[in-house]
Design an enzyme around this catalytic site. Structure first.
Site, PDB file in Angstrom:
ATOM      1  N   CYS A   1      -1.971   8.232   4.610  1.00 54.95           N
ATOM      2  CA  CYS A   1      -2.061   7.864   3.196  1.00 54.95           C
ATOM      3  C   CYS A   1      -3.392   8.281   2.597  1.00 54.95           C
ATOM      4  O   CYS A   1      -3.571   8.248   1.381  1.00 54.95           O
ATOM      5  CB  CYS A   1      -1.844   6.367   3.024  1.00 54.95           C
ATOM      6  SG  CYS A   1      -2.873   5.351   4.103  1.00 54.95           S
TER       7      CYS A   1
ATOM      8  N   GLU B   1       0.887  -1.173   0.000  1.00 52.23           N
ATOM      9  CA  GLU B   1       0.000   0.000   0.000  1.00 52.23           C
ATOM     10  C   GLU B   1       0.913   1.208   0.000  1.00 52.23           C
ATOM     11  O   GLU B   1       1.707   1.399   0.914  1.00 52.23           O
ATOM     12  CB  GLU B   1      -0.908  -0.039   1.224  1.00 52.23           C
ATOM     13  CG  GLU B   1      -1.967   1.040   1.226  1.00 52.23           C
ATOM     14  CD  GLU B   1      -1.548   2.242   2.037  1.00 52.23           C
ATOM     15  OE1 GLU B   1      -1.078   3.233   1.422  1.00 52.23           O
ATOM     16  OE2 GLU B   1      -1.660   2.194   3.262  1.00 52.23           O
TER      17      GLU B   1
END
Length: 525
Positions: A300, A263
């Site tokens: 994020c 990720e």
């Protein structure tokens, strides 16, 4: 007590001569412990130990495995304030933040314990034999998911608990029946060791085989050795695009390529549709400013792109947003490397043609991230791919489009994202369905109003998206579906019932839901 050692199974080890130190990014002070980087022999020993106990661990009952995860959560809580204070000291983030993150870490461990007991993750499908079928008899076929083998997990810089040593990757891999080797992040060495000790205590208390969990300290070379080791069967990673892509490429260069579930962040575009924006431009400006500044922008899911149509409302929104961010005090970032990278990448972006910085562009110094807003028109954004790149920190850019058609073009031009947000009324969506449709093709999670910061740990969460948000858009690193990354299907054909794994037996001894001859049922066969 923090020892600075590696852990090969339950055995502390410090054979190397390379020393790592932990620092407080808020004042640059050094923690007293010395941490030993793992040698090649220690990394190899950790993987061999994991491989040697794989068979024993996957054979342990699902109930015992669930109890192991619950015990990890209990042992993490038992660390008390010492864990919160160390995590705060190594990250520059307040202890209150880690009270919440600790809770999330423990809750997801308990959630996966529930997943194990539920059995749905096994995805059992059974088709019974029809041996008198003409012209070809039908054989008995029974399929389920099984663990894949030792998993390497890389700790994340921005979530020292929830995405690191006992975070989502570790929890889901252990839940699936795989031993785990963690490479601790260099920015929170002490936090990593405290959690490692909690995991090992839980393993001992619940009778898990020694080697089900190991931890090694080190930098790039240690990580590379883990990824290249032939006994590692998958990798979990949360971090930068550069780091994730390097691991992905390395894994695919192996004689036996393995999956890398990386990720790697995103800009999380938010589309400010005309009717909704006009209803409260100043309120929305404040809301998004708070989201951008949250955690010094080190999520994020921080909203790095805000796309609207040129209007008085967009001007008001932008003015409120930029003013609120300009008035926010600079705050300590996770470490010197991240702070330096923030200012370097931000500086390169605002120097691009057509970009206007709306605030003070000076470096605040002392590892402190100063928030900033920038602005650019739609055509300049479309013509310059550099403006599409993530800036990890408290920064966002308003993209001023000429009309909603240009908004659609912007959506179509984006790379893969973790999230995309439609800030819209229902009328906005009905009048401009192509914007939401284009955005939906680019993201793993599509929001209707709200802000993207905040990731709920639950069954329906999708935290992943098309590349470069992650290396496999079909998977998630958050939520119960994360377990699917660390299993593979196997089908048993024509096996005697007494030799089948329990989930596939006629009697359904686990009492789980199964699909039998196309029907979902808990019945016996």
């Amino acid at each position: 007590m923090i020892t600075g050692q590696n852990y090969i199974g339950n055995q502390p080890s410090s054979e190397g001569s390379t020393i790592l130190k932990a620092y407080n990014p808020a004042d640059g002070s050094e923690f007293p412990e010395s941490f030993t980087e793992a040698t090649s022999d220690e990394v190899n020993a950790a993987v061999k130990k994991a491989e040697s106990v794989f068979g024993a661990y996957k054979a342990i009952s699902y109930e015992q495995r669930a109890q192991f995860l619950e015990a990890i959560a209990d042992e993490i809580m038992a660390l008390g304030d010492a864990l919160l204070e160390r995590a705060s000291g190594e990250s520059g983030l307040p202890t209150g933040r880690f009270q919440g993150e600790r809770g999330r870490t423990c809750n997801q461990l308990k959630m996966f314990a529930g997943v194990i007991r539920d059995g749905s993750w096994l995805d059992v499908n059974i088709d019974t034999a029809i041996l008198d079928r003409v012209p070809i008899p039908k054989q008995d076929l029974r399929k389920m998911q099984i663990p894949i083998g030792p998993v390497a997990v890389f700790g994340a810089s921005n979530f020292p608990l929830a995405f690191s040593t006992a975070g989502g990757d570790t929890a889901s891999a252990l839940a699936a029946g795989n031993p785990v080797i963690v490479k601790g992040h260099e920015a929170h060495l002490g936090t990593n060791e405290l959690v490692t000790q909690a995991v090992l205590k839980a393993a001992e208390k619940t009778g898990m085989p020694y080697g089900v969990f190991s931890m090694v300290n080190g930098g790039i070379s240690v990580g590379q050795q883990l990824v290249k080791h032939p006994k590692i069967k998958a990798v979990g990673f949360t971090g930068s695009l550069g780091g994730g892509r390097a691991i992905f490429d390395l894994a695919n260069q192996r004689p036996e390529p393995i999956p890398v579930y990386a990720e790697m962040g995103s800009t999380n575009p938010s589309f400010l549709m005309p009717e909704k924006l006009a209803s409260d431009p100043e309120g929305l400006g404040t809301t998004f400013a708070n989201s951008v500044a949250l955690g010094v922008g080190q999520f994020c899911t921080s909203p790095g792109l805000l796309i609207g149509v040129k209007s008085d409302a967009l001007n008001q929104f932008t003015e409120t947003l930029s003013k609120t961010l300009a008035e926010a005090s600079p705050a300590t970032m996770l470490n010197e490397k991240i702070a330096t990278s923030y200012y370097r990448h931000r500086g390169a972006l605002i120097e691009q043609t057509g970009v206007e910085a709306l605030g003070d562009t000076e470096n605040a110094g002392d590892n402190k991230g100063k928030p900033l807003t920038a602005k650019v028109n739609g055509q300049s954004f479309l013509n310059n791919p550099k403006l599409h790149e993530e800036i990890f920190g408290p920064f966002t850019m308003v993209v001023e489009c000429a009309n909603t058609s240009e908004m659609t073009a912007v959506a179509n031009s984006l790379e893969g994202q973790l999230t995309g947000t439609m800030v819209a009324s229902e009328n906005d969506i009905k009048a401009n369905p192509e914007v939401a449709e284009a955005l939906g093709q680019k993201v793993g999670r599509l929001l209707f109003n709200g802000v993207p910061t905040g990731v709920e740990v639950c069954h329906s969460m999708q935290h992943g998206g098309p590349y470069p948000a992650s290396t496999d858009a079909r998977t998630t690193s958050v939520g119960t579906a994360a377990i699917s990354r660390f299993v593979r299907p196997i089908s048993y054909q024509s096996w005697p019932d007494d030799l089948l794994p329990e989930p596939l037996k006629n009697s359904n001894p686990l009492g789980i839901w199964r699909v039998v001859n196309g029907e979902r049922t808990k019945d016996t066969i």
